[in-house]
Structure formats: C-alpha cells, structure tokens
Motif scaffolding. Structure first.
Motif, PDB file in Angstrom:
ATOM      1  N   GLN A 127       0.944  -1.162  -0.082  1.00 56.46           N
ATOM      2  CA  GLN A 127      -0.009   0.155  -0.089  1.00 56.46           C
ATOM      3  C   GLN A 127       0.990   1.163   0.103  1.00 56.46           C
ATOM      4  O   GLN A 127       0.434   2.508   0.008  1.00 56.46           O
ATOM      5  N   ASN A 128       2.152   1.152   0.040  1.00 57.88           N
ATOM      6  CA  ASN A 128       3.184   2.162   0.087  1.00 57.88           C
ATOM      7  C   ASN A 128       2.602   3.307  -0.931  1.00 57.88           C
ATOM      8  O   ASN A 128       2.680   3.261  -2.023  1.00 57.88           O
ATOM      9  N   LYS A 129       2.565   4.333  -0.508  1.00 60.36           N
ATOM     10  CA  LYS A 129       1.991   5.722  -1.267  1.00 60.36           C
ATOM     11  C   LYS A 129       3.064   5.972  -2.235  1.00 60.36           C
ATOM     12  O   LYS A 129       2.975   6.146  -3.305  1.00 60.36           O
ATOM     13  N   LEU A 130       4.333   6.177  -1.638  1.00 56.04           N
ATOM     14  CA  LEU A 130       5.689   6.525  -2.466  1.00 56.04           C
ATOM     15  C   LEU A 130       6.040   5.128  -3.058  1.00 56.04           C
ATOM     16  O   LEU A 130       7.206   4.425  -2.727  1.00 56.04           O
ATOM     17  N   THR A 131       5.478   4.650  -4.283  1.00 47.99           N
ATOM     18  CA  THR A 131       6.064   3.614  -5.010  1.00 47.99           C
ATOM     19  C   THR A 131       5.949   4.174  -6.449  1.00 47.99           C
ATOM     20  O   THR A 131       4.980   4.901  -6.878  1.00 47.99           O
ATOM     21  N   LEU A 132       7.228   4.058  -7.161  1.00 49.81           N
ATOM     22  CA  LEU A 132       7.404   4.788  -8.392  1.00 49.81           C
ATOM     23  C   LEU A 132       8.617   4.013  -9.084  1.00 49.81           C
ATOM     24  O   LEU A 132       9.160   3.599  -8.649  1.00 49.81           O
ATOM     25  N   PRO A 133       8.631   4.388 -10.412  1.00 49.28           N
ATOM     26  CA  PRO A 133       9.668   3.652 -11.167  1.00 49.28           C
ATOM     27  C   PRO A 133      10.677   4.857 -11.282  1.00 49.28           C
ATOM     28  O   PRO A 133      10.394   6.195 -11.860  1.00 49.28           O
ATOM     29  N   MET A 134      11.862   4.618 -10.979  1.00 52.95           N
ATOM     30  CA  MET A 134      13.090   5.456 -10.945  1.00 52.95           C
ATOM     31  C   MET A 134      13.557   5.423 -12.351  1.00 52.95           C
ATOM     32  O   MET A 134      13.601   4.483 -13.249  1.00 52.95           O
ATOM     33  N   SER A 135      14.035   6.719 -12.758  1.00 56.10           N
ATOM     34  CA  SER A 135      14.813   6.717 -14.198  1.00 56.10           C
ATOM     35  C   SER A 135      15.973   5.968 -14.036  1.00 56.10           C
ATOM     36  O   SER A 135      16.662   6.466 -13.255  1.00 56.10           O
ATOM     37  N   GLY A 136      16.366   4.985 -14.640  1.00 57.82           N
ATOM     38  CA  GLY A 136      17.694   4.343 -14.867  1.00 57.82           C
ATOM     39  C   GLY A 136      17.205   2.815 -14.638  1.00 57.82           C
ATOM     40  O   GLY A 136      16.318   2.368 -14.520  1.00 57.82           O
ATOM     41  N   THR A 137      18.371   1.939 -14.682  1.00 58.08           N
ATOM     42  CA  THR A 137      18.226   0.645 -14.337  1.00 58.08           C
ATOM     43  C   THR A 137      17.977   0.335 -12.826  1.00 58.08           C
ATOM     44  O   THR A 137      18.042   1.220 -11.926  1.00 58.08           O
ATOM     45  N   GLY A 138      18.113  -1.079 -12.530  1.00 56.47           N
ATOM     46  CA  GLY A 138      17.903  -1.547 -11.144  1.00 56.47           C
ATOM     47  C   GLY A 138      18.969  -0.807 -10.321  1.00 56.47           C
ATOM     48  O   GLY A 138      18.629  -0.498  -9.151  1.00 56.47           O
ATOM     49  N   SER A 139      20.110  -0.593 -10.632  1.00 56.64           N
ATOM     50  CA  SER A 139      21.145  -0.085  -9.728  1.00 56.64           C
ATOM     51  C   SER A 139      20.790   1.354  -9.233  1.00 56.64           C
ATOM     52  O   SER A 139      20.962   1.745  -8.328  1.00 56.64           O
ATOM     53  N   ALA A 140      20.019   2.081  -9.978  1.00 59.66           N
ATOM     54  CA  ALA A 140      19.640   3.628  -9.645  1.00 59.66           C
ATOM     55  C   ALA A 140      18.620   3.302  -8.630  1.00 59.66           C
ATOM     56  O   ALA A 140      18.836   4.107  -7.734  1.00 59.66           O
ATOM     57  N   ALA A 141      17.584   2.402  -8.727  1.00 60.55           N
ATOM     58  CA  ALA A 141      16.515   2.076  -7.765  1.00 60.55           C
ATOM     59  C   ALA A 141      17.266   1.621  -6.550  1.00 60.55           C
ATOM     60  O   ALA A 141      16.978   1.821  -5.349  1.00 60.55           O
ATOM     61  N   MET A 142      18.314   0.894  -6.671  1.00 64.80           N
ATOM     62  CA  MET A 142      19.062   0.201  -5.452  1.00 64.80           C
ATOM     63  C   MET A 142      19.760   1.411  -4.824  1.00 64.80           C
ATOM     64  O   MET A 142      19.550   1.631  -3.598  1.00 64.80           O
ATOM     65  N   GLU A 143      20.404   2.084  -5.560  1.00 67.42           N
ATOM     66  CA  GLU A 143      21.002   3.421  -5.009  1.00 67.42           C
ATOM     67  C   GLU A 143      19.914   4.204  -4.157  1.00 67.42           C
ATOM     68  O   GLU A 143      20.285   4.977  -3.259  1.00 67.42           O
ATOM     69  N   ALA A 144      18.935   4.529  -4.931  1.00 70.43           N
ATOM     70  CA  ALA A 144      17.922   5.479  -4.367  1.00 70.43           C
ATOM     71  C   ALA A 144      17.475   4.779  -2.779  1.00 70.43           C
ATOM     72  O   ALA A 144      17.330   5.677  -2.004  1.00 70.43           O
ATOM     73  N   THR A 145      17.433   3.536  -2.632  1.00 73.61           N
ATOM     74  CA  THR A 145      16.830   3.234  -1.393  1.00 73.61           C
ATOM     75  C   THR A 145      18.084   3.434  -0.260  1.00 73.61           C
ATOM     76  O   THR A 145      17.899   3.988   0.729  1.00 73.61           O
ATOM     77  N   ILE A 146      19.217   3.260  -0.657  1.00 70.70           N
ATOM     78  CA  ILE A 146      20.390   3.495   0.292  1.00 70.70           C
ATOM     79  C   ILE A 146      20.430   5.017   0.306  1.00 70.70           C
ATOM     80  O   ILE A 146      20.503   5.570   1.582  1.00 70.70           O
ATOM     81  N   ALA A 147      20.610   5.953  -0.361  1.00 74.60           N
ATOM     82  CA  ALA A 147      20.822   7.360  -0.479  1.00 74.60           C
ATOM     83  C   ALA A 147      20.034   7.995   0.125  1.00 74.60           C
ATOM     84  O   ALA A 147      19.987   8.972   0.975  1.00 74.60           O
ATOM     85  N   ASN A 148      18.533   7.760   0.246  1.00 79.01           N
ATOM     86  CA  ASN A 148      17.492   8.314   0.866  1.00 79.01           C
ATOM     87  C   ASN A 148      17.544   7.928   2.377  1.00 79.01           C
ATOM     88  O   ASN A 148      17.221   8.992   3.102  1.00 79.01           O
ATOM     89  N   VAL A 149      17.719   6.868   2.787  1.00 75.04           N
ATOM     90  CA  VAL A 149      17.487   6.529   4.320  1.00 75.04           C
ATOM     91  C   VAL A 149      18.882   6.336   4.920  1.00 75.04           C
ATOM     92  O   VAL A 149      18.788   6.223   6.179  1.00 75.04           O
ATOM     93  N   VAL A 150      19.956   6.353   4.388  1.00 76.65           N
ATOM     94  CA  VAL A 150      21.238   6.280   5.161  1.00 76.65           C
ATOM     95  C   VAL A 150      21.983   7.745   5.248  1.00 76.65           C
ATOM     96  O   VAL A 150      21.967   8.268   4.080  1.00 76.65           O
ATOM     97  N   GLU A 151      22.424   7.766   6.364  1.00 72.87           N
ATOM     98  CA  GLU A 151      22.940   9.097   6.836  1.00 72.87           C
ATOM     99  C   GLU A 151      24.545   8.858   7.142  1.00 72.87           C
ATOM    100  O   GLU A 151      24.605   7.539   7.617  1.00 72.87           O
ATOM    101  N   PRO A 152      25.388   9.477   6.831  1.00 68.66           N
ATOM    102  CA  PRO A 152      26.766   9.220   7.249  1.00 68.66           C
ATOM    103  C   PRO A 152      26.751   8.856   8.654  1.00 68.66           C
ATOM    104  O   PRO A 152      26.088   9.378   9.519  1.00 68.66           O
ATOM    105  N   GLY A 153      27.850   7.584   9.126  1.00 68.13           N
ATOM    106  CA  GLY A 153      27.738   7.002  10.355  1.00 68.13           C
ATOM    107  C   GLY A 153      26.600   6.219  10.746  1.00 68.13           C
ATOM    108  O   GLY A 153      26.738   5.360  11.622  1.00 68.13           O
TER     109      GLY A 153
END
Ligand SMILES: Cc1ncc(COP(=O)(O)O)c(C=O)c1O
Length: 391
Positions: A77-103
């Motif tokens: 039911q996730n509201k924020l469900t969308l296709p990222m522009s790019g291949t699987g690695s872009a969506a992969m990187e999006a998961t990490i980039a958005n929730v991971v902070e340094p440390g």
C-alpha cells in the motif's frame, strides 16, 4: 546571415569521428540469461509511440496507473511507489541514498555478487557498513539474522531476495518483524523476483524495495521500481543532511510523483509507456498465475537438466524459479558453451559471475520468456552443444 564554414573547419568537423553507419539492425535473440529478458512485443509497441510532455495530463494519468500497478505487483500500500529513471542499480542506490546518513550502521547480508554491490554503495554514502556472509548459493536463517542484529544494532538491514549471481531465494518471511524488534529498516532487492516469484512486501514488513524492468516484467531496461513505506519516510524526513544524490532524492521526486507534479527531471516518457504496458500485462494475467507459470516452467527446466546429466547449484527448496544456476561439468569450457549457444542457436544464457565464474551457467526464465517452448529450446541446444564438445 548565412552560416559559412571554412574548408579547414569543415575538414576538422568531418574528421572528428564522423562515420557513415547503416541504419540500426540488431539480431533478435532468445534472451534466457540473467537479464535483460526479451521484451513483450506489446511493450515494444507501447514504447514506440510518440512522446508527450512529462507534465501533460495524459502523461500524469499514466504515472498514477504505473504507481498503482507497481503496488499490485509488490503487494504493498506504500504511497511512495514509483519507477526510478535508470536501471535497477539506480533504484538500488535510491534506497540507500535516501535513508542512510553518514555514520549509520548498515548491515548487509552477503551471499553473492549483489550483496557486495550493496556494501559498496552504502559505504559511498558514509555508512558504517557491517556484513555477514554465507557461501554463494546459500541463504540466511532467521536465527542467524537475529544474532547479527543483536551484535551490530544497525539502522538498516539490506538483503537480496533473489540473488542473480547464485540463483538462491532468500526467504523474507519474519525478517521484517525482527527488524521492527531491533528498530531497524529492512531493504529488499527484488530485481530478479518481481513478477515471477511471490512477493508480499507489506505482509513481510519490508520498508524499502527496488527492482528492475528488464526481467520478470518483460520490458526493456531503464525504468526501475522503487518503494518506501512509512518507517522509511520517517527516517528520511528526520535527516540532518541532504540526500547526497540529487537525481535520486525522493524528497524532491515525491513532489513530481505526488499531486504537486513539480518538475524534477524530464521523465523518460517512453520508458513509462513501456513499463505501464508491462505491468498491465502482468495484471491481466494475474500475479498468482504468473508465479505458478514461472514455477511450472522452472520445474520442467530442472527435470530436463537432470536428464542431460547436469545438476543445479542451489538446493531445490531455495532455488529461484526465475534464474537457475547450472553446474558446469568437469572438463567443459563454460564460456565456449555460452558462445556456441549464442552463435549457433541464437540463445543467450549467462556465464557465472564473481566467485561462480567458470563454475556455473545462469539460465533465466523470466516474464513472458518463461514458457515451455523456451525450456525445450534451451535444453535441446545445450544438449547438442555439450554432445559436440564431449566429441
Ligand atoms: C539482484 C540484482 N540487484 C541489482 C541489479 C542491478 O540492476 P541493473 O543491472 O539493472 O542496474 C541486478 C542486475 O542484474 C541484480 O540482478
């Protein structure tokens, strides 16, 4: 004013890689490797339409449909469900980039090539990366994951559901509950499972997931499903630092994919046509029918491989139905076989990747390619090539 070019400039222009090439002509192959798979002809036809503007109401209506269909294939039911522009690695990187902070402590379960990619990516975003390991082809048990969460107390646990380098399926049932107990987010890589293997993202309490278009969805590569639930958004919204990747920053992308429709980057319009059609076809077939079709054809492949005297790398209970790793018999040059399949039979299968290089072949039966005729074709061709090699 007319534009004039001196003979010297013209000569320079023409000598800088100008080349007369014929109109595009690519061979039509049967793609039974780890991906891409063949795109469904209906998807190619959809992609072939003229682009429209990425803020055109006709386009934004398509965006809504794609989001809903992605929720269906992932069972979320996730509201924020969308296709990222790019291949699987872009969506992969999006998961990490958005929730991971340094440390942040990010724990990655590594049991194949793509686990290592997650380690690499998380490190690039400044995470304190910890990893646990299994031999390539094995999977983690719940007690092992609990022990690792107890030891490392991570903010994020990342697991590959369908490890394309090994052909093993990591069971995810119960992992989300564990993560909630340890107040940690769960990221799941469903690149090689979406559309072909059962996935119940919300029941499994997965917080973020990503996938690709070019495998179980029978679409060309370039539009990659991404989803984030409430717990992931809560962490994202509390960030002290900006998302270090502008292109994949969901805090901005959600203004385009939400009701605001605020421009972020020009959408790959034709890829949206393509993934919409691909998802429409999955929905028309029904997920449960698609999953059963993938299982039936995988079982047929495994039986046929056994008849050829070949064995699978992964035990039956953990084997993916979308991607099978087949052990290369002693004395056989693995790459010579894949080359002969391609050049003599027009069939692509994959060589082993990383640690399994030279040791296995990878046969994909994904999306529309998962059908009995394709199983027969690859088994027959493989049998002929091996017989010729053994002399
Ligand atoms: C499990 C897994 N994760 C991530 C990726 C990366 O996807 P892509 O190659 O589309 O960027 C792949 C690609 O095959 C994959 O199999």
């Amino acid at each position: 004013m007319t534009f004039t070019v001196s003979p010297e400039t013209l000569s320079k222009i023409n000598s800088t890689h100008r080349q007369s090439v014929p109109a595009l002509d690519v061979p039509v192959r049967l793609l039974l490797g780890p991906g891409p798979s063949n795109a469904d002809p209906a998807v190619v036809a959809a992609m072939n339409r003229q682009p429209i503007g990425h803020l055109d109401p006709a386009y934004t209506a398509l965006m809504d449909e794609v989001q809903n269909l992605l929720r269906y294939v992932w069972q979320t039911q996730n509201k924020l469900t969308l296709p990222m522009s790019g291949t699987g690695s872009a969506a992969m990187e999006a998961t990490i980039a958005n929730v991971v902070e340094p440390g942040d402590v990010v724990l990655v379960g590594v049991k194949g090539y793509f686990g290592h990619r997650l380690v690499d990516m998380a490190g690039r975003y400044g995470a304190d990366v910890r990893s646990i390991h299994h031999a390539w082809g094995e999977v983690f048990t719940l007690p092992e994951l609990r022990a690792a969460l107890e030891e490392h107390r991570p903010q994020v646990l990342a697991l590959v559901h369908a490890e394309t380098s090994t052909g093993a399926r990591q069971p995810l049932e119960g992992v989300g509950d564990l993560c909630r107990e340890f107040d940690c987010l769960l990221i799941a890589d469903t690149v090689t499972s979406l559309g072909g293997e059962p996935i119940f993202l919300d029941d499994w309490k997965v917080d973020l997931a990503y996938s690709c278009s070019q495998k179980g969805l029978s679409c060309p590569p370039g539009s990659s499903p991404f989803t984030i639930g409430e717990r992931g958004l809560a962490k994202m919204d509390k960030r002290q630092t900006k998302v270090a990747n502008w292109y994949l920053d969901v805090s901005m992308l959600r203004n385009y994919w939400g009701s605001g429709r605020v421009y972020h980057h020009t959408a790959p319009v034709n890829m949206t046509y393509a993934i919409r059609e691909a998802l429409r076809l999955v929905s028309e077939e029904g997920l449960e029918t698609s999953w059963q079709r993938h299982r039936t054809n995988a079982e047929k492949l495994w039986a046929g491989l056994q008849d050829l005297g070949l064995s699978c790398h992964v035990p039956h209970e953990n084997r993916l139905t979308t991607l099978t790793t087949v052990k290369v018999p002693d004395g056989i040059d693995a790459k010579a076989v894949t080359k002969a399949l391609l050049t003599e039979h027009n069939i692509e299968i994959g060589n082993g990747l990383g640690e399994l290089g030279g040791k296995v072949w990878r046969i994909g039966l994904m999306g529309a390619n998962s059908k009995p005729e394709n199983v027969d074709r690859v088994l027959e061709a493989l049998g002929q090539v091996l017989a010729k090699m053994k002399g």
